[in-house]
Write an enzyme that holds these catalytic residues in place. Structure first.
Site, mmCIF file in Angstrom:
data_model
loop_
_atom_site.group_PDB
_atom_site.id
_atom_site.type_symbol
_atom_site.label_atom_id
_atom_site.label_comp_id
_atom_site.label_asym_id
_atom_site.label_seq_id
_atom_site.Cartn_x
_atom_site.Cartn_y
_atom_site.Cartn_z
ATOM 1 C CE LYS A 136 -17.377 -1.855 107.146
ATOM 2 N NZ LYS A 136 -17.810 -0.780 106.226
ATOM 3 C CG ASP A 187 -23.220 -1.710 105.861
ATOM 4 O OD1 ASP A 187 -24.137 -1.313 106.622
ATOM 5 O OD2 ASP A 187 -22.421 -0.949 105.293
ATOM 6 C CE LYS A 238 -24.670 -0.271 102.750
ATOM 7 N NZ LYS A 238 -23.975 0.924 102.246
ATOM 8 C CG ASP A 293 -19.317 -3.612 104.785
ATOM 9 O OD1 ASP A 293 -18.336 -3.121 104.198
ATOM 10 O OD2 ASP A 293 -20.047 -2.954 105.553
ATOM 11 C CG ASP A 297 -24.862 2.813 104.973
ATOM 12 O OD1 ASP A 297 -24.326 1.739 105.332
ATOM 13 O OD2 ASP A 297 -25.137 3.072 103.786
ATOM 14 C CD GLU A 348 -21.153 -0.002 108.388
ATOM 15 O OE1 GLU A 348 -21.716 0.994 107.898
ATOM 16 O OE2 GLU A 348 -20.482 -0.811 107.713
ATOM 17 N NE ARG A 367 -17.261 6.755 108.208
ATOM 18 C CZ ARG A 367 -17.437 7.635 107.225
ATOM 19 N NH1 ARG A 367 -17.384 8.930 107.470
ATOM 20 N NH2 ARG A 367 -17.676 7.233 105.989
HETATM 21 N N1 BES Z 1 -19.734 -0.760 103.538
HETATM 22 C C1 BES Z 1 -20.060 0.532 103.072
HETATM 23 C C2 BES Z 1 -19.138 1.027 101.971
HETATM 24 C C3 BES Z 1 -19.256 0.350 100.641
HETATM 25 C C4 BES Z 1 -20.245 0.698 99.751
HETATM 26 C C5 BES Z 1 -18.336 -0.597 100.275
HETATM 27 C C6 BES Z 1 -20.309 0.083 98.512
HETATM 28 C C7 BES Z 1 -18.397 -1.206 99.035
HETATM 29 C C8 BES Z 1 -19.382 -0.876 98.162
HETATM 30 C C9 BES Z 1 -19.982 1.532 104.213
HETATM 31 O O1 BES Z 1 -20.318 1.055 105.453
HETATM 32 C C10 BES Z 1 -20.936 2.624 103.887
HETATM 33 O O2 BES Z 1 -22.103 2.366 103.836
HETATM 34 N N2 BES Z 1 -20.426 3.825 103.666
HETATM 35 C C11 BES Z 1 -21.220 4.934 103.307
HETATM 36 C C12 BES Z 1 -20.730 6.127 104.059
HETATM 37 C C13 BES Z 1 -21.618 7.330 103.943
HETATM 38 C C14 BES Z 1 -22.919 7.091 104.682
HETATM 39 C C15 BES Z 1 -20.908 8.518 104.530
HETATM 40 C C16 BES Z 1 -21.096 5.145 101.802
HETATM 41 O O3 BES Z 1 -20.007 4.948 101.269
HETATM 42 O O4 BES Z 1 -22.090 5.454 101.171
HETATM 43 ZN ZN ZN Z 2 -20.067 -0.961 105.753
HETATM 44 MN MN MN Z 3 -22.415 1.155 105.790
#
Ligand code: BES
Ligand code: ZN
Ligand code: MN
Length: 494
Positions: A257, A262, A269, A280, A339, A341, A343
């Site tokens: 990825k 992000d 966020k 990210d 967010d 994204e 996956r």
């Molecule tokens: N890149 C983030 C995950 C992340 C968060 C990695 C903090 C490292 C530190 C990912 O794209 C994301 O935002 N995931 C969300 C998913 C949720 C919306 C289901 C998350 O983990 O909050």
């Molecule tokens: Zn992300």
């Molecule tokens: Mn995200």
């Protein structure tokens, strides 16, 4: 950058600092006294008195003014020999590098301890190389002390050590290569920049690169990647790297990825620590390092690296909650949170991998969920897979590299959390088991291919809660590269 060399000339050895491992129950066999007799009484006095107990990571500097030889030695405490493991060797050897820099020493000689095996020798080299790293492309030159050279004293009974050292240098350089890209700020690292860096990599390596541009993506139907990338002024890229080291075998595919930043998109966020989302892209950057290592080592396997690269931004052209996307494999996804994204872009990349390369195995690496951090913290990556054999291997190699990985289950129940009334699936599975439902989402895109997913959200860079390690200086770690290279070079990887 520190240069590592093997040294076997003991008689005329000279150095600013001679480094010796000391255990609570054993002073290293090729003791300093063999090299420089002048040191003998001094060392003996220190190790035989209770002054230096050789506890883990303790350092004692010894000076000698007699004779014309080496003037300074460092004793590194390693604890009990029976508790020795490569991770300890890696971490504590790294401490010597930091100490040397602190003292303004530009060069030292390291004496391996008695019966040092292949794993420990590698760990020693990694400890030196990786702790010497720092990211300072954006800082005016300060008074930095650079380490220029480390020599490792090789005894005659250490067969193949030259080769092992060389190999570890190559792998460490690949980790450093990745860290330098992962640490780039988001204004200097768009998907386009990643594509350019990939092309540059292929100029010097036995790696072919193909960048699938936006227009081509539209015609092939990569709607997942396109949707996530829509809100950004930088267009998405799908980077495909190909290493052919064999004419026989089906390839291993490594997918990473690369969200160059992000923001969360329309489901934006909160501002706290948002700057960390420049990391990210770490999964994708890892792929570049892995391809570099595989090529530099000239492995006799076929490896494909795939990097979906996008920036996730909120704007008038962004994808929205409620959108339904028809993915590359024609399955539909209802977006309930922009967010989630990672996956989506990985889904397209994984099904592209399956269809195009009929891989023997697929491994993906991604900073995919905050939930992986909730589950396992910031020192352990989460693994989810569909093939016991592949899972076992990856876990085994992770044990050897000190890159801690723990498996989470992928039961049918988790897949049900993704059911949507409007599409084949939705892109979020609710609050519970977030790291697993993210992996469950990905499982829709790999068919029957043996597959392992690594969620490196907690381990890809040093963050709150990260255990301090000499060889993981602040910033991107390159976590996962060493384990993957071990797996790929193991021969039973295919
Ligand atoms: N890149 C983030 C995950 C992340 C968060 C990695 C903090 C490292 C530190 C990912 O794209 C994301 O935002 N995931 C969300 C998913 C949720 C919306 C289901 C998350 O983990 O909050
Ligand atoms: Zn992300
Ligand atoms: Mn995200």
């Amino acid at each position: 950058m520190v240069l590592i060399e093997a040294e076997n000339d003991i008689s005329s050895l000279n150095t600013q600092l001679l480094v010796n491992y000391v255990f609570t129950d054993e002073v290293s066999s090729l003791s300093i006294s063999e090299i420089t007799p002048d040191f003998d009484p001094i060392i003996r006095e220190i190790t035989e008195s209770s002054e230096f107990k050789a506890k883990d990571g303790t350092i004692s500097i010894v000076h000698n003014n007699v004779g014309s030889g080496i003037k300074r030695a460092l004793l590194l405490g390693m604890g009990d020999k029976k508790n020795l493991d490569p991770e300890k060797t890696r971490n504590l050897t790294g401490k010597v590098v930091n100490k040397a820099k602190e003292l303004g020493i530009s060069e030292f000689v390291l004496i391996p301890f008695k019966n040092m095996d292949k794993e420990h020798l590698s760990a020693m080299v990694e400890g030196i190389k990786l702790s010497d790293y720092s990211f300072n492309n954006y800082k005016r030159d300060e008074d930095r002390n650079d380490l220029n050279q480390v020599r490792i004293l090789i005894r005659n009974d250490m067969k193949n050590s030259q080769k092992i050292i060389q190999r570890s240098v190559v792998v460490s350089d690949a980790v450093i290569f990745t860290r330098n890209i992962s640490n780039l700020p988001p204004n200097d690292c768009s998907p386009e920049v990643l594509a350019t860096l990939s092309k540059k990599l292929s100029e010097n390596q036995k790696v072919k690169v193909r960048v699938i541009e936006k227009e081509e993506m539209i015609s092939y139907g990569f709607e997942g990647i396109l949707a996530v990338g829509k809100g950004s002024a930088s267009s998405p890229k799908l980077i495909v790297l190909e290493y052919s080291g064999s004419t026989k075998n089906r390839p291993i595919v490594i997918v990473g990825k690369a969200v160059t930043f992000d923001t969360g998109g329309i489901s934006i966020k909160p501002p706290e620590k948002m700057e960390e989302m420049k990391f990210d892209k770490c999964g994708g950057c890892n792929v570049l390092g892995i391809m570099k290592a595989v090529s530099d080592l000239g492995l006799d396997t076929n490896v494909i690296g795939i990097i979906p690269a996008v920036e996730n931004m909120p704007s008038g052209t962004s994808y929205r909650p409620g959108d339904i996307i028809k993915m590359y494999n024609r399955k539909t996804v209802e977006v309930l949170n922009t967010d989630a994204e990672g996956r989506i872009i990985l889904g397209d990349a994984l099904s592209f991998a399956v269809k195009t390369f009929a891989p023997k195995a697929i491994i993906d690496m991604a900073t995919l969920t905050g939930a992986a951090i909730i589950a396992l913290g910031t020192n352990v990556a989460a693994l989810v897979g569909n093939d016991d054999d592949l899972v076992t291997k990856i876990l085994e190699y992770s044990n050897q590299t000190g890159e801690k990985i723990w498996q989470l289950p992928l039961f049918e129940e988790y897949k049900e959390q993704l059911k949507s009334s409007n599409a084949d699936m939705k892109n979020i599975g609710g609050r519970s088991a977030g790291a697993i439902t993210a992996a469950a989402f990905l499982s829709n895109f790999v068919e029957d291919t043996p597959w392992v997913h690594l969620d490196i959200a907690g381990t890809a860079w040093t963050q709150e809660g990260t255990k301090e390690k000499s060889y993981n200086p602040k910033g991107a770690t390159g976590f996962g590269i060493r384990t993957m290279v071990k797996y790929i070079s193991s021969g039973n990887a295919g």
